[in-house]
Design an enzyme around this catalytic site. Sequence first.
Site, PDB file in Angstrom:
ATOM      1  N   ARG A  88       0.832  -1.203   0.000  1.00 17.96           N
ATOM      2  CA  ARG A  88       0.000   0.000   0.000  1.00 17.96           C
ATOM      3  C   ARG A  88       0.868   1.255   0.000  1.00 17.96           C
ATOM      4  O   ARG A  88       0.363   2.351  -0.126  1.00 17.96           O
ATOM      5  CB  ARG A  88      -0.892   0.066   1.250  1.00 17.96           C
ATOM      6  CG  ARG A  88      -1.956  -1.014   1.356  1.00 17.96           C
ATOM      7  CD  ARG A  88      -3.177  -0.640   0.571  1.00 17.96           C
ATOM      8  NE  ARG A  88      -4.462  -0.631   1.238  1.00 17.96           N
ATOM      9  CZ  ARG A  88      -5.236  -1.698   1.451  1.00 17.96           C
ATOM     10  NH1 ARG A  88      -4.838  -2.902   1.148  1.00 17.96           N
ATOM     11  NH2 ARG A  88      -6.435  -1.549   1.976  1.00 17.96           N
ATOM     12  N   ARG A 124     -22.430  -2.783  -0.463  1.00 18.77           N
ATOM     13  CA  ARG A 124     -21.938  -4.152  -0.205  1.00 18.77           C
ATOM     14  C   ARG A 124     -22.460  -4.664   1.145  1.00 18.77           C
ATOM     15  O   ARG A 124     -22.450  -3.951   2.143  1.00 18.77           O
ATOM     16  CB  ARG A 124     -20.409  -4.125  -0.204  1.00 18.77           C
ATOM     17  CG  ARG A 124     -19.772  -5.468   0.060  1.00 18.77           C
ATOM     18  CD  ARG A 124     -18.343  -5.518  -0.408  1.00 18.77           C
ATOM     19  NE  ARG A 124     -17.428  -4.708   0.375  1.00 18.77           N
ATOM     20  CZ  ARG A 124     -16.118  -4.671   0.156  1.00 18.77           C
ATOM     21  NH1 ARG A 124     -15.582  -5.346  -0.839  1.00 18.77           N
ATOM     22  NH2 ARG A 124     -15.340  -3.916   0.908  1.00 18.77           N
ATOM     23  N   ARG A 157     -19.602  -3.919   6.289  1.00 20.92           N
ATOM     24  CA  ARG A 157     -18.288  -3.756   6.905  1.00 20.92           C
ATOM     25  C   ARG A 157     -18.204  -2.347   7.478  1.00 20.92           C
ATOM     26  O   ARG A 157     -18.620  -1.398   6.829  1.00 20.92           O
ATOM     27  CB  ARG A 157     -17.183  -3.939   5.846  1.00 20.92           C
ATOM     28  CG  ARG A 157     -16.561  -5.309   5.858  1.00 20.92           C
ATOM     29  CD  ARG A 157     -15.645  -5.522   4.700  1.00 20.92           C
ATOM     30  NE  ARG A 157     -14.576  -4.542   4.577  1.00 20.92           N
ATOM     31  CZ  ARG A 157     -13.576  -4.627   3.692  1.00 20.92           C
ATOM     32  NH1 ARG A 157     -13.536  -5.646   2.866  1.00 20.92           N
ATOM     33  NH2 ARG A 157     -12.648  -3.706   3.617  1.00 20.92           N
ATOM     34  N   ARG A 168     -10.575   6.099   2.831  1.00 24.21           N
ATOM     35  CA  ARG A 168      -9.728   5.017   2.299  1.00 24.21           C
ATOM     36  C   ARG A 168      -9.223   5.399   0.908  1.00 24.21           C
ATOM     37  O   ARG A 168      -8.093   5.098   0.549  1.00 24.21           O
ATOM     38  CB  ARG A 168     -10.513   3.705   2.234  1.00 24.21           C
ATOM     39  CG  ARG A 168     -10.770   3.100   3.599  1.00 24.21           C
ATOM     40  CD  ARG A 168     -11.882   2.080   3.567  1.00 24.21           C
ATOM     41  NE  ARG A 168     -11.516   0.837   2.903  1.00 24.21           N
ATOM     42  CZ  ARG A 168     -12.407  -0.060   2.470  1.00 24.21           C
ATOM     43  NH1 ARG A 168     -13.707   0.167   2.604  1.00 24.21           N
ATOM     44  NH2 ARG A 168     -11.998  -1.163   1.892  1.00 24.21           N
TER      45      ARG A 168
HETATM   46  P1  AMP Z   1      -8.884  -4.175   2.257  1.00 23.41           P
HETATM   47  O1  AMP Z   1      -9.728  -5.380   2.537  1.00 23.41           O
HETATM   48  O2  AMP Z   1      -7.688  -4.480   1.394  1.00 23.41           O
HETATM   49  O3  AMP Z   1      -9.694  -3.007   1.746  1.00 23.41           O
HETATM   50  O4  AMP Z   1      -8.262  -3.707   3.653  1.00 23.41           O
HETATM   51  C1  AMP Z   1      -9.089  -3.331   4.734  1.00 23.41           C
HETATM   52  C2  AMP Z   1      -8.280  -2.533   5.735  1.00 23.41           C
HETATM   53  O5  AMP Z   1      -7.195  -3.340   6.230  1.00 23.41           O
HETATM   54  C3  AMP Z   1      -7.606  -1.284   5.183  1.00 23.41           C
HETATM   55  O6  AMP Z   1      -8.474  -0.154   5.184  1.00 23.41           O
HETATM   56  C4  AMP Z   1      -6.442  -1.118   6.163  1.00 23.41           C
HETATM   57  O7  AMP Z   1      -6.887  -0.603   7.392  1.00 23.41           O
HETATM   58  C5  AMP Z   1      -6.021  -2.561   6.415  1.00 23.41           C
HETATM   59  N1  AMP Z   1      -5.000  -3.025   5.442  1.00 23.41           N
HETATM   60  C6  AMP Z   1      -5.130  -3.997   4.489  1.00 23.41           C
HETATM   61  N2  AMP Z   1      -3.981  -4.177   3.824  1.00 23.41           N
HETATM   62  C7  AMP Z   1      -3.092  -3.294   4.370  1.00 23.41           C
HETATM   63  C8  AMP Z   1      -1.733  -2.978   4.111  1.00 23.41           C
HETATM   64  N3  AMP Z   1      -1.044  -3.581   3.125  1.00 23.41           N
HETATM   65  N4  AMP Z   1      -1.149  -2.023   4.885  1.00 23.41           N
HETATM   66  C9  AMP Z   1      -1.807  -1.397   5.865  1.00 23.41           C
HETATM   67  N5  AMP Z   1      -3.098  -1.627   6.142  1.00 23.41           N
HETATM   68  C10 AMP Z   1      -3.746  -2.568   5.424  1.00 23.41           C
END
Ligand code: AMP
Length: 223
Positions: A88, A124, A157, A168
């Site tokens: 990220r 969602r 969620r 985000r």
């Molecule tokens: P996602 O399902 O990929 O949208 O991730 C959900 C949440 O998990 C994000 O909003 C972050 O809080 C955390 N997250 C997921 N992947 C990462 C990452 N590579 N680095 C930091 N936080 C992460």
Amino acid sequence: MRIILYGPPGSGKGTQGDLIEKKYGFPKVSTGDLLRRAVRERTLLGLKADGAMRQGLLVSDDIVLELLKERISQPDCRLAYVLDGYPRNIGQALSLELLETNRPETFIEIQVDEETLVARLSARRICSRCGAIYSLALRALKKDGECDLCSSDTYQRPDDRPEVIRERFRVYEQETEKIREYYRARNVYHAVDGSAPEAGVFVAVSALIDSGISRRGEARVVR
Ligand code: AMP
């Protein structure tokens, strides 16, 4: 080989990762899923990650790296795996490279604009029991608030509320240009148009994987 799926929340990285896993047998490694499981199971790392996740902020790099390291050291990741949600930021990209130097990689950005994402994600819903994912934007549930498959309650969620989605997206945009530059410089950067229906996006994604472009190295956008 590793395939990195990159894109804003709601761009369909998870879906494309599942489709790749089904077609090619490469396991999908989603840091979001690893973190959500850690939160659910109330592990030490999960407890540390929970607050940031609720606010749509990034979890600290060392927590995510520890979960990732553990996952990709499993035997099913030896040949190839698909990353969904990692890296990220540039620090994470560098950590990944240090973790597994010399693994050939293909980086695929799935491009979708902010308004499409807010509409997609705020619609969602997820089943609290079987995990089925629904989009109210595509069709209503047979019974409001209940899973079509197992009749358990569905939930949204906490980070899929519009104000958190926008946060985000903002976090995503901040790092994106640097990430693009990093992978362009390595000659493994590609982009696909993620606003198309998922089957169409997958045609473009598969074409990139099939043509082994990571080895040839030229960047292109498949639409
Ligand atoms: P996602 O399902 O990929 O949208 O991730 C959900 C949440 O998990 C994000 O909003 C972050 O809080 C955390 N997250 C997921 N992947 C990462 C990452 N590579 N680095 C930091 N936080 C992460």
